[in-house]
Design an enzyme around this catalytic site. Structure first.
Site, PDB file in Angstrom:
ATOM      1  N   LYS A 176     -12.961   0.280   7.021  1.00  0.00           N
ATOM      2  CA  LYS A 176     -13.695  -0.368   5.942  1.00  0.00           C
ATOM      3  C   LYS A 176     -14.834  -1.239   6.472  1.00  0.00           C
ATOM      4  O   LYS A 176     -15.973  -1.097   6.060  1.00  0.00           O
ATOM      5  CB  LYS A 176     -12.744  -1.236   5.103  1.00  0.00           C
ATOM      6  CG  LYS A 176     -11.472  -0.546   4.675  1.00  0.00           C
ATOM      7  CD  LYS A 176     -11.717   0.506   3.617  1.00  0.00           C
ATOM      8  CE  LYS A 176     -10.720   1.630   3.639  1.00  0.00           C
ATOM      9  NZ  LYS A 176      -9.388   1.396   3.219  1.00  0.00           N
ATOM     10  N   ALA A 206      -6.534  -4.444   7.847  1.00  0.00           N
ATOM     11  CA  ALA A 206      -7.374  -3.288   7.498  1.00  0.00           C
ATOM     12  C   ALA A 206      -8.683  -3.711   6.831  1.00  0.00           C
ATOM     13  O   ALA A 206      -9.554  -2.880   6.605  1.00  0.00           O
ATOM     14  CB  ALA A 206      -6.601  -2.336   6.583  1.00  0.00           C
ATOM     15  N   TRP A 241       0.858  -1.188   0.000  1.00  0.00           N
ATOM     16  CA  TRP A 241       0.000   0.000   0.000  1.00  0.00           C
ATOM     17  C   TRP A 241       0.898   1.244   0.000  1.00  0.00           C
ATOM     18  O   TRP A 241       1.875   1.307   0.750  1.00  0.00           O
ATOM     19  CB  TRP A 241      -0.890  -0.043   1.246  1.00  0.00           C
ATOM     20  CG  TRP A 241      -1.748   1.156   1.436  1.00  0.00           C
ATOM     21  CD1 TRP A 241      -2.455   1.823   0.480  1.00  0.00           C
ATOM     22  CD2 TRP A 241      -1.990   1.837   2.672  1.00  0.00           C
ATOM     23  NE1 TRP A 241      -3.128   2.868   1.047  1.00  0.00           N
ATOM     24  CE2 TRP A 241      -2.863   2.898   2.375  1.00  0.00           C
ATOM     25  CE3 TRP A 241      -1.562   1.644   3.985  1.00  0.00           C
ATOM     26  CZ2 TRP A 241      -3.312   3.772   3.359  1.00  0.00           C
ATOM     27  CZ3 TRP A 241      -2.008   2.502   4.972  1.00  0.00           C
ATOM     28  CH2 TRP A 241      -2.883   3.555   4.653  1.00  0.00           C
ATOM     29  N   ASP A 292      -0.874  -6.110   9.361  1.00  0.00           N
ATOM     30  CA  ASP A 292      -1.764  -4.979   9.096  1.00  0.00           C
ATOM     31  C   ASP A 292      -3.130  -5.549   8.707  1.00  0.00           C
ATOM     32  O   ASP A 292      -3.287  -6.134   7.643  1.00  0.00           O
ATOM     33  CB  ASP A 292      -1.174  -4.144   7.952  1.00  0.00           C
ATOM     34  CG  ASP A 292      -2.050  -2.929   7.616  1.00  0.00           C
ATOM     35  OD1 ASP A 292      -3.059  -2.707   8.312  1.00  0.00           O
ATOM     36  OD2 ASP A 292      -1.716  -2.205   6.652  1.00  0.00           O
TER      37      ASP A 292
HETATM   38  N1  PMP Z   1      -3.580  -0.575   5.815  1.00  0.00           N
HETATM   39  C1  PMP Z   1      -3.989  -0.722   4.566  1.00  0.00           C
HETATM   40  C2  PMP Z   1      -3.389  -1.795   3.721  1.00  0.00           C
HETATM   41  C3  PMP Z   1      -4.983   0.109   4.049  1.00  0.00           C
HETATM   42  O1  PMP Z   1      -5.389  -0.057   2.788  1.00  0.00           O
HETATM   43  C4  PMP Z   1      -5.538   1.097   4.890  1.00  0.00           C
HETATM   44  C5  PMP Z   1      -6.626   1.998   4.391  1.00  0.00           C
HETATM   45  N2  PMP Z   1      -6.563   2.439   3.135  1.00  0.00           N
HETATM   46  C6  PMP Z   1      -5.055   1.214   6.201  1.00  0.00           C
HETATM   47  C7  PMP Z   1      -4.077   0.354   6.620  1.00  0.00           C
HETATM   48  C8  PMP Z   1      -5.524   2.225   7.218  1.00  0.00           C
HETATM   49  O2  PMP Z   1      -6.671   2.857   7.075  1.00  0.00           O
HETATM   50  P1  PMP Z   1      -7.283   3.915   8.099  1.00  0.00           P
HETATM   51  O3  PMP Z   1      -6.178   4.720   8.674  1.00  0.00           O
HETATM   52  O4  PMP Z   1      -8.200   4.704   7.254  1.00  0.00           O
HETATM   53  O5  PMP Z   1      -7.992   3.139   9.151  1.00  0.00           O
END
Ligand code: PMP
Length: 409
Positions: free
Chosen positions: A256, A223, A140, A221
């Site tokens: 999400k 998410a 990402w 991670d």
């Molecule tokens: N890790 C990954 C791989 C993501 O795609 C995202 C959101 N796009 C996040 C972490 C963190 O998202 P947020 O800070 O919006 O909770």
């Protein structure tokens, strides 16, 4: 305007140049400027329903109303945030393992999943400043800036094989085999962003073997829990690592699956080697937060805690997550089918095997440029598409556009 002198405090920021726009936000801006009535945005990083909206799940709305009607004060909560949220969100991730590991877990509420990743990097930097975090290639786009700005060093491990559109598993394992003890390996818990390609259970096992044997530390991670298959299946790799390894770092996002994006709800947890280490880690987590932003925002965490603590809301929410994933799977099949109908000689079945919202189209940069600029189908320059941007109404347009740029290149 008063005259400025060198070193004059009023000129303090005069040397700052305007930074180039973020590539993903740049795509959004270009999409907005486009006047074509049939333009399609496959660039966004959020879930969309068939109407193009990013809804707040009904159970989350109900929980929010309950929180609002019962809340009598907005007084500070504390550096670790909402403790019930921390416990329940970690239990959602770790499942049946959570009670067993309880004493070894240090958890803190964070500013979304990004805040969790950064908290993890800061903790690593404080505890082991020479540690290197290895991230997948590709990963990402925000991982490297977010983690790297803590001062921790980053390297990449091979992850994706474009020719087979699958995990470059031998190369990945080969890289891990050569790492020194104490190296940290960032793994996407599920729904790898941007490839959509996840490890299968046997591969998680093999990764756990190497991590264990080489004394490496996983940093997971998470998410998109619930966006790949279901809430438990998506956490199976994480749970396997937590069962087998002495230390594990975990970044959780509620953006999400709870649809809480702007509320910035997330958590960072360490499963430590023992209870005493976990207690020490908790004090460091609190200090890191205190020095950066003092305390996390409560609202989103209070809502998620409510969903997770109320059996009726939980069931309703889990059903809504299941409906979102069913829709994404259906859109994957829909697009693969329409592409296949146009070009039966080409294989698009990989779209249906990949998980979550994202896949890489795997086209040359010029073809991606043509999709955006000539075909009005928008995505970032790496060709990452968000399947949730596809719909019954635009799928033929999208398939035509993709086939046209493939045939032109
Ligand atoms: N890790 C990954 C791989 C993501 O795609 C995202 C959101 N796009 C996040 C972490 C963190 O998202 P947020 O800070 O919006 O909770």
């Amino acid at each position: 305007m008063p005259a400025r002198r060198a070193g004059d405090a009023s000129d303090m920021f005069g040397n700052l140049e305007i930074l180039p726009p973020d590539p993903i936000l740049g795509v959004t801006a270009a999409f907005r400027r486009d006047r074509d009535p049939d333009k399609v945005d496959l660039g966004v990083g959020v879930y969309r329903d068939e109407y193009g909206n990013t809804p707040v799940p009904g159970a989350v709305r109900a929980a929010e109303q309950a929180v609002l009607s019962e809340q009598t004060t907005k007084v500070y909560v504390g550096p670790a945030g909402n403790l019930e949220f921390n416990e329940r969100i970690v239990a959602l991730a770790l499942g049946p393992l959570a009670p067993q590991l309880k004493e070894r877990i240090a958890a803190i509420q964070t500013v979304g999943g990004c805040g969790a990743l950064r908290m993890g990097a800061e903790l690593l930097h404080a505890a082991a400043p020479d540690a290197v975090v290895h991230v997948s290639d590709p990963t990402w786009a925000n991982h490297e800036p977010l983690l790297g700005n803590s001062g921790i060093a980053l390297q990449r491990y091979p992850y994706y094989e474009p020719s087979t559109r699958s995990v470059a598993f031998d190369q990945m394992l080969g890289h891990l085999e050569r790492l020194p003890p104490g190296a940290v390996v960032l793994l996407h818990g599920c729904c790898h962003n941007p490839t959509g390609v996840d490890l299968v259970p046997a591969q998680w096992d093999a990764v756990a073997d190497v991590l264990e044997r080489r004394g490496l530390v996983p940093f997971v991670d998470l998410a998109y829990q619930g966006f790949g298959d279901d809430l438990d299946t998506d956490a199976a790799g994480l749970r396997l690592l937590a069962r087998r390894l002495p230390t594990l770092l975990l970044a959780i996002s509620c953006s999400k699956n709870f649809g809480l994006y702007r509320e910035r709800a997330g958590a960072f947890a360490v499963v430590a080697e023992n209870a005493a280490t976990a207690r020490a880690i908790a004090t460091h987590q609190a200090r890191i937060g205190r020095r950066m932003y003092s305390m996390p925002p409560d609202h989103g965490a209070a809502i998620a805690a409510r969903v997770l603590s109320d059996a009726t809301l939980y069931r309703a929410w889990a059903d809504e997550v299941a409906a979102m994933v069913a829709r994404m799977k259906q859109l994957r099949s829909l697009l693969a089918g329409r592409l296949g109908a146009r070009r039966p000689d080409l294989d698009f079945s990989w779209l249906t095997r990949q998980k979550g919202m994202f896949s890489l189209l795997g086209l040359a940069p010029a073809a991606i440029g043509a999709l955006c600029n000539e075909e009005h189908v928008y995505m970032p320059p790496d060709g990452r598409i968000n399947l949730a941007g596809v719909s019954d109404t635009n799928v033929d347009r999208v398939a035509d556009a993709i086939v046209r740029v493939i045939e032109r290149s």
